[in-house]
Write a protein that holds these residues in place. Structure first.
Motif, mmCIF file in Angstrom:
data_model
loop_
_atom_site.group_PDB
_atom_site.id
_atom_site.type_symbol
_atom_site.label_atom_id
_atom_site.label_comp_id
_atom_site.label_asym_id
_atom_site.label_seq_id
_atom_site.Cartn_x
_atom_site.Cartn_y
_atom_site.Cartn_z
ATOM 1 N N HIS A 242 75.623 21.649 -99.797
ATOM 2 C CA HIS A 242 75.103 20.195 -99.527
ATOM 3 C C HIS A 242 74.666 19.456 -100.980
ATOM 4 N N SER A 243 75.682 20.272 -101.835
ATOM 5 C CA SER A 243 75.346 19.743 -103.435
ATOM 6 C C SER A 243 75.503 18.136 -103.550
ATOM 7 N N ASP A 244 76.594 17.666 -102.825
ATOM 8 C CA ASP A 244 76.523 16.008 -102.902
ATOM 9 C C ASP A 244 75.542 15.417 -102.350
ATOM 10 N N LEU A 245 75.002 15.755 -101.150
ATOM 11 C CA LEU A 245 73.780 15.242 -100.647
ATOM 12 C C LEU A 245 72.651 15.391 -101.338
ATOM 13 N N ARG A 246 72.532 16.531 -102.010
ATOM 14 C CA ARG A 246 71.467 16.649 -103.032
ATOM 15 C C ARG A 246 71.388 15.587 -104.213
ATOM 16 N N ASN A 247 72.551 15.343 -104.379
ATOM 17 C CA ASN A 247 72.593 14.165 -105.662
ATOM 18 C C ASN A 247 72.774 13.106 -105.133
ATOM 19 N N ARG A 248 72.644 12.855 -103.697
ATOM 20 C CA ARG A 248 72.740 11.504 -103.093
ATOM 21 C C ARG A 248 74.226 10.775 -103.603
ATOM 22 N N LYS A 249 75.391 11.473 -103.707
ATOM 23 C CA LYS A 249 76.706 10.969 -103.999
ATOM 24 C C LYS A 249 76.961 10.205 -102.974
ATOM 25 N N LYS A 250 77.731 9.002 -103.314
ATOM 26 C CA LYS A 250 78.591 8.341 -102.237
ATOM 27 C C LYS A 250 79.770 8.766 -102.079
ATOM 28 N N SER A 251 80.007 9.897 -101.622
ATOM 29 C CA SER A 251 81.405 10.376 -101.559
ATOM 30 C C SER A 251 82.066 9.895 -100.327
ATOM 31 N N LEU A 252 83.219 10.004 -99.953
ATOM 32 C CA LEU A 252 84.217 9.374 -98.972
ATOM 33 C C LEU A 252 83.273 9.525 -97.656
ATOM 34 N N PRO A 253 83.179 10.902 -97.002
ATOM 35 C CA PRO A 253 82.599 10.727 -95.756
ATOM 36 C C PRO A 253 80.946 10.132 -95.806
ATOM 37 N N VAL A 254 80.452 10.282 -96.828
ATOM 38 C CA VAL A 254 79.141 9.707 -96.766
ATOM 39 C C VAL A 254 79.181 8.440 -96.670
ATOM 40 N N VAL A 255 79.682 7.792 -97.586
ATOM 41 C CA VAL A 255 80.052 6.175 -97.437
ATOM 42 C C VAL A 255 80.643 5.913 -96.117
ATOM 43 N N ALA A 256 81.515 6.398 -95.511
ATOM 44 C CA ALA A 256 81.972 6.137 -93.972
ATOM 45 C C ALA A 256 80.710 6.285 -93.145
ATOM 46 N N ALA A 257 79.826 7.292 -93.266
ATOM 47 C CA ALA A 257 78.804 7.462 -92.129
ATOM 48 C C ALA A 257 77.806 6.504 -92.564
ATOM 49 N N LEU A 258 77.581 5.944 -93.745
ATOM 50 C CA LEU A 258 76.431 5.034 -94.020
ATOM 51 C C LEU A 258 76.791 3.751 -93.451
ATOM 52 N N ALA A 281 65.391 21.053 -95.379
ATOM 53 C CA ALA A 281 65.845 20.292 -94.081
ATOM 54 C C ALA A 281 66.503 19.058 -93.936
ATOM 55 N N ASP A 282 65.929 18.373 -94.764
ATOM 56 C CA ASP A 282 66.636 16.906 -94.938
ATOM 57 C C ASP A 282 67.933 16.997 -95.222
ATOM 58 N N LEU A 283 68.551 17.807 -96.031
ATOM 59 C CA LEU A 283 69.720 18.081 -96.524
ATOM 60 C C LEU A 283 70.681 18.367 -95.131
ATOM 61 N N ALA A 284 70.212 19.305 -94.466
ATOM 62 C CA ALA A 284 70.960 19.874 -93.229
ATOM 63 C C ALA A 284 70.920 18.758 -92.267
ATOM 64 N N ARG A 285 69.937 17.809 -91.977
ATOM 65 C CA ARG A 285 69.812 16.850 -91.022
ATOM 66 C C ARG A 285 70.811 15.791 -91.648
ATOM 67 N N ALA A 286 70.860 15.392 -93.027
ATOM 68 C CA ALA A 286 71.736 14.426 -93.370
ATOM 69 C C ALA A 286 73.223 15.024 -93.155
ATOM 70 N N ALA A 287 73.701 16.267 -93.475
ATOM 71 C CA ALA A 287 74.997 16.767 -93.105
ATOM 72 C C ALA A 287 75.181 16.599 -91.473
ATOM 73 N N HIS A 288 74.318 16.932 -90.698
ATOM 74 C CA HIS A 288 74.509 16.858 -89.293
ATOM 75 C C HIS A 288 75.013 15.411 -88.868
ATOM 76 N N LEU A 289 74.176 14.293 -89.458
ATOM 77 C CA LEU A 289 74.149 12.965 -89.399
ATOM 78 C C LEU A 289 75.740 12.522 -89.661
ATOM 79 N N VAL A 290 76.182 12.864 -90.918
ATOM 80 C CA VAL A 290 77.435 12.594 -91.465
ATOM 81 C C VAL A 290 78.503 12.939 -90.151
#
Length: 339
Positions: A242-258, A281-290
């Motif tokens: 979850h390193s990219d989520l921890r850093n709040r990176k706007k990566s390709l899958p994250v931007v698509a999900a956002l 727990a937040d990071l795991a939830r964010a990954a699930h949401l993506v």
């Protein structure tokens, strides 16, 4: 059947490439000023922080392998393309040294990043020195190739600038993120293939075909790398899960999900833009949401499509069948890594 008829696996090609490139790469780095030489050697996995030799992970050296094989596709030899392979590996590591500072990453290739050991400013200077060295290597070759590499570096820098700007914005669109990745990653991978073809004596149309092949592979690689930044095994990536989520990176899958309009997308936007650090727990939830938004499947599908399109350029590039098969296998390995 001769040795020339035997197609090596992607892993074998990477090993062969590393063995071929390592001696001239070490010789080039030995020319660096003493003030940055040790930092570069540490970053490249050759030494520890005190300068003692070590067998640390030096990376897969994908870009040099692409350059060496591209020379074979157009009928040249790997030996002809060694300056190109060394140059693109130097540029790649210049970008990594700077990326780690800008992103605040403290781990790369399973050990502390260079800036976290030597300080941010010395690491930046070491990266600068690697970039200049790459252009020196091309100049020493006598080939008019510096302009091709410099253009790719300018695109890389522009892509990195866009990536940094995304951190300050809440409205990044998927098409913007794709353009950023085309520049930040695709440009140098494309240049690696184009330079290899150029040094291998390829015609202008062959150089262009291989550049376009590499750019497609590079963008596909970034889609997969961004998946690894969320779900990758730390044993594979060298970074925490979850390193990219921890850093709040706007990566390709994250931007698509956002940008998703469903409930999962709305919850992810609220979580991602919340003040304060995210818990495990937040990071795991964010990954699930993506993943719930379909962004994980979308990213892999885009990678697969880009690879298929890139392959059409490879088939049109030249007569080197064995090199083309190995280049295709290497591209597939890069875009189907465990995640």
């Amino acid at each position: 059947m001769t040795d020339l008829d035997v197609t090596r696996t992607a892993a074998e090609v990477l090993g062969w490439s590393r063995a071929a490139v390592d001696p001239p790469l070490r010789a080039a780095v030995a020319r660096l000023p003493a003030s940055v030489r040790g930092i570069a050697a540490y970053h490249l996995g050759w030494s520890d922080e005190h300068g003692g030799p070590t067998g640390a992970d030096a990376g897969k050296a994908l870009r040099p392998a692409l350059a060496l094989l591209a020379a074979g596709v157009v009928g040249g030899t790997a030996e002809q393309a060694l300056p190109a392979a060394v140059a693109v590996e130097l540029v790649h590591n210049f970008s990594l040294l700077h990326d780690d500072v800008m992103d605040g990453d403290t781990t790369r290739r399973h050990r502390p990043t260079a800036w976290s050991v030597f300080g941010a400013n010395p690491a930046i200077l070491a990266g600068d020195s690697l970039l200049v060295l790459a252009l020196d290597v091309l100049a020493d070759s006598g080939r008019p190739a510096a302009g091709l590499l410099a253009a790719a570096v300018q695109r890389l820098i522009d892509g990195q600038s866009a990536d940094l700007s995304f951190e300050r914005r809440a409205d990044v669109r998927p098409e913007e993120c794709v353009r950023m990745a085309e520049d930040k990653t695709g440009a140098l991978v494309g240049a690696s293939c184009a330079l290899g073809a150029l040094f291998g004596g390829g015609r202008a149309d062959q150089v262009d075909r291989l550049r376009r092949f590499g750019e497609g592979v590079g963008l596909a690689f970034q889609f997969v790398d961004d998946l690894l930044g969320i779900w990758g095994d730390p044993e594979v990536t060298g970074k925490p899960v979850h390193s990219d989520l921890r850093n709040r990176k706007k990566s390709l899958p994250v931007v698509a999900a956002l940008n998703s309009d469903d409930e999962a997308g709305r919850e992810l936007r609220a979580l991602y833009h919340r003040a304060g650090p995210l818990s495990e727990a937040d990071l795991a939830r964010a990954a699930h949401l993506v993943e719930s938004c379909g962004a994980r499947a979308w990213s892999q599908a885009r990678a697969d499509d880009l690879l298929a399109r890139a392959t059409t350029h490879l088939r049109a590039a030249g007569p080197g069948e064995r090199a083309a098969r190995e280049l295709d296998a290497l591209a597939r390995l890069a875009t189907r890594r465990d995640h």
